[in-house]
Design an enzyme around this catalytic site. Structure first.
Site, PDB file in Angstrom:
ATOM      1  N   GLY A   9       0.763  -1.325   0.046  1.00 54.56           N
ATOM      2  CA  GLY A   9       0.004  -0.055   0.004  1.00 54.56           C
ATOM      3  C   GLY A   9       0.737   0.893  -0.105  1.00 54.56           C
ATOM      4  O   GLY A   9       2.121   1.537   0.575  1.00 54.56           O
ATOM      5  N   GLN A  64       3.372   9.926   0.952  1.00 57.09           N
ATOM      6  CA  GLN A  64       4.628   8.816   1.008  1.00 57.09           C
ATOM      7  C   GLN A  64       5.263   9.421  -0.079  1.00 57.09           C
ATOM      8  O   GLN A  64       6.498   8.969   0.269  1.00 57.09           O
ATOM      9  CB  GLN A  64       4.263   7.567   0.693  1.00 57.09           C
ATOM     10  N   CYS A 124       4.950  -0.460   7.467  1.00 52.11           N
ATOM     11  CA  CYS A 124       4.611   1.562   7.084  1.00 52.11           C
ATOM     12  C   CYS A 124       6.234   1.865   6.259  1.00 52.11           C
ATOM     13  O   CYS A 124       7.358   1.803   6.451  1.00 52.11           O
ATOM     14  CB  CYS A 124       4.353   1.796   7.525  1.00 52.11           C
ATOM     15  N   LEU A 125       6.313   2.200   4.595  1.00 58.30           N
ATOM     16  CA  LEU A 125       7.513   2.391   3.881  1.00 58.30           C
ATOM     17  C   LEU A 125       7.668   3.742   4.400  1.00 58.30           C
ATOM     18  O   LEU A 125       9.334   3.814   4.069  1.00 58.30           O
ATOM     19  CB  LEU A 125       7.513   1.924   2.172  1.00 58.30           C
ATOM     20  N   HIS A 160      -4.809   2.456   7.433  1.00 56.96           N
ATOM     21  CA  HIS A 160      -3.888   2.711   7.242  1.00 56.96           C
ATOM     22  C   HIS A 160      -3.537   3.617   6.844  1.00 56.96           C
ATOM     23  O   HIS A 160      -3.178   4.622   6.441  1.00 56.96           O
ATOM     24  CB  HIS A 160      -2.953   1.720   8.346  1.00 56.96           C
ATOM     25  N   GLU A 161      -4.062   3.711   4.688  1.00 52.66           N
ATOM     26  CA  GLU A 161      -3.424   4.571   4.482  1.00 52.66           C
ATOM     27  C   GLU A 161      -4.469   5.885   4.101  1.00 52.66           C
ATOM     28  O   GLU A 161      -4.553   6.641   4.126  1.00 52.66           O
ATOM     29  CB  GLU A 161      -3.712   3.716   2.605  1.00 52.66           C
ATOM     30  N   HIS A 205      -2.891   8.140   6.471  1.00 60.67           N
ATOM     31  CA  HIS A 205      -2.077   8.940   5.470  1.00 60.67           C
ATOM     32  C   HIS A 205      -2.292  10.530   4.843  1.00 60.67           C
ATOM     33  O   HIS A 205      -1.608  11.306   5.292  1.00 60.67           O
ATOM     34  CB  HIS A 205      -1.212   8.432   4.882  1.00 60.67           C
TER      35      HIS A 205
HETATM   36  C1  Y12 Z   1      -0.656  -4.251   6.930  1.00 61.22           C
HETATM   37  C2  Y12 Z   1      -1.019  -2.839   7.243  1.00 61.22           C
HETATM   38  C3  Y12 Z   1      -1.101  -1.455   6.073  1.00 61.22           C
HETATM   39  C4  Y12 Z   1      -0.278  -2.312   5.291  1.00 61.22           C
HETATM   40  C5  Y12 Z   1       0.655  -1.753   4.030  1.00 61.22           C
HETATM   41  C6  Y12 Z   1       1.501  -0.288   4.284  1.00 61.22           C
HETATM   42  N1  Y12 Z   1       2.602  -1.005   4.249  1.00 61.22           N
HETATM   43  C7  Y12 Z   1       3.444  -1.563   4.118  1.00 61.22           C
HETATM   44  O1  Y12 Z   1       3.174  -1.643   2.139  1.00 61.22           O
HETATM   45  C8  Y12 Z   1       5.320  -1.700   3.786  1.00 61.22           C
HETATM   46  C9  Y12 Z   1       5.895  -1.988   3.552  1.00 61.22           C
HETATM   47  C10 Y12 Z   1       6.952  -2.592   3.111  1.00 61.22           C
HETATM   48  C11 Y12 Z   1       8.136  -2.926   2.801  1.00 61.22           C
HETATM   49  C12 Y12 Z   1       9.190  -3.272   3.262  1.00 61.22           C
HETATM   50  O2  Y12 Z   1      10.285  -3.978   2.712  1.00 61.22           O
HETATM   51  C13 Y12 Z   1      10.474  -5.216   2.732  1.00 61.22           C
HETATM   52  O3  Y12 Z   1      10.353  -6.380   3.682  1.00 61.22           O
HETATM   53  C14 Y12 Z   1      11.743  -5.248   1.862  1.00 61.22           C
HETATM   54  C15 Y12 Z   1       9.309  -2.823   4.620  1.00 61.22           C
HETATM   55  O4  Y12 Z   1      10.861  -3.130   5.701  1.00 61.22           O
HETATM   56  C16 Y12 Z   1      11.710  -2.344   5.497  1.00 61.22           C
HETATM   57  O5  Y12 Z   1      11.572  -1.097   5.577  1.00 61.22           O
HETATM   58  C17 Y12 Z   1      13.244  -2.292   6.240  1.00 61.22           C
HETATM   59  C18 Y12 Z   1       8.601  -1.973   5.710  1.00 61.22           C
HETATM   60  C19 Y12 Z   1       7.460  -1.544   5.774  1.00 61.22           C
HETATM   61  C20 Y12 Z   1       0.649  -3.668   5.075  1.00 61.22           C
HETATM   62  C21 Y12 Z   1      -0.156  -3.992   6.459  1.00 61.22           C
HETATM   63 CO    CO Z   2       2.048   4.301   5.967  1.00 58.95          CO
END
Ligand code: Y12
Ligand code: CO
Length: 171
Positions: A45, A50, A95-96, A137-138, A141
């Site tokens: 997401g 962001q 969260c990214l 969550h989004e 933001h």
């Molecule tokens: C629960 C609630 C909301 C969401 C959607 C938004 N979050 C993400 O998409 C998070 C992504 C994410 C990706 C990462 O990178 C890797 O895994 C390679 C990450 O790791 C680092 O930053 C080191 C952290 C978050 C999803 C679930």
């Molecule tokens: Co986020």
């Protein structure tokens, strides 16, 4: 094109994003850049703020049972409005914009969402479980809120300490 992700504690993440009124090629380019950024960063997401754009647009691409993401499952959500939230669910969120930190957060289990697609057409969907959590969550933001604001006082203090240490070690 993949763009840099704005990371906490950047103040832009506190901005309240503005309603989208023009469903033009500039919006389509924004959505395409958000998609490249989300997928190439391994996200499921992403909200426009962001990548530093304070507009009410967000993307979601929930993986299948094998953990694969498919373009066909992409949701482009513009000017979302939630109605009929119910139930409660605890999900470990990430969260990214808050790299390397994951924590349990309580949200509504189900919701109904009205939004516009990239052409300005009105849409509605019913969501539960991870999709419902990710939508909430989004949308947070878009209102300048991060999931870390939902942590308890003690957990938030611990997070701030650990996060500062991690940021320093990256420099
Ligand atoms: C629960 C609630 C909301 C969401 C959607 C938004 N979050 C993400 O998409 C998070 C992504 C994410 C990706 C990462 O990178 C890797 O895994 C390679 C990450 O790791 C680092 O930053 C080191 C952290 C978050 C999803 C679930
Ligand atoms: Co986020």
């Amino acid at each position: 094109m993949k763009l840099p992700v704005v990371v906490y504690p950047d103040r832009r993440l506190k901005e309240v994003s503005l309603e989208i009124t023009d469903f033009d090629s500039a919006l389509h380019e924004l959505l395409d850049n958000m998609y490249d950024t989300m997928i190439e960063s391994n996200g499921i997401g992403l909200a426009a703020i962001q990548i530093g754009v304070a507009k009410r647009a967000l993307l979601l691409c929930i993986p299948d049972e094998e953990g694969e993401q498919h373009y066909d499952d992409l949701l482009e959500i513009i000017n979302p409005v939630i109605s009929n939230e119910d139930g409660s669910i605890v999900y470990q969120e990430g969260c990214l914009s808050v790299p390397s930190f994951y924590e349990d957060v309580e949200r509504h289990e189900r919701l109904t969402l009205s939004y516009q697609d990239r052409h300005g057409n009105q849409q509605e969907l019913e969501a539960e479980s991870l999709l419902s959590v990710a939508i909430q969550h989004e949308i947070d933001h878009l209102d300048g809120k991060l999931f870390i604001e939902k942590l308890s006082y003690t957990r938030r203090k611990k997070f701030e300490k650990e996060y500062k240490k991690l940021q320093k070690s990256k420099k």
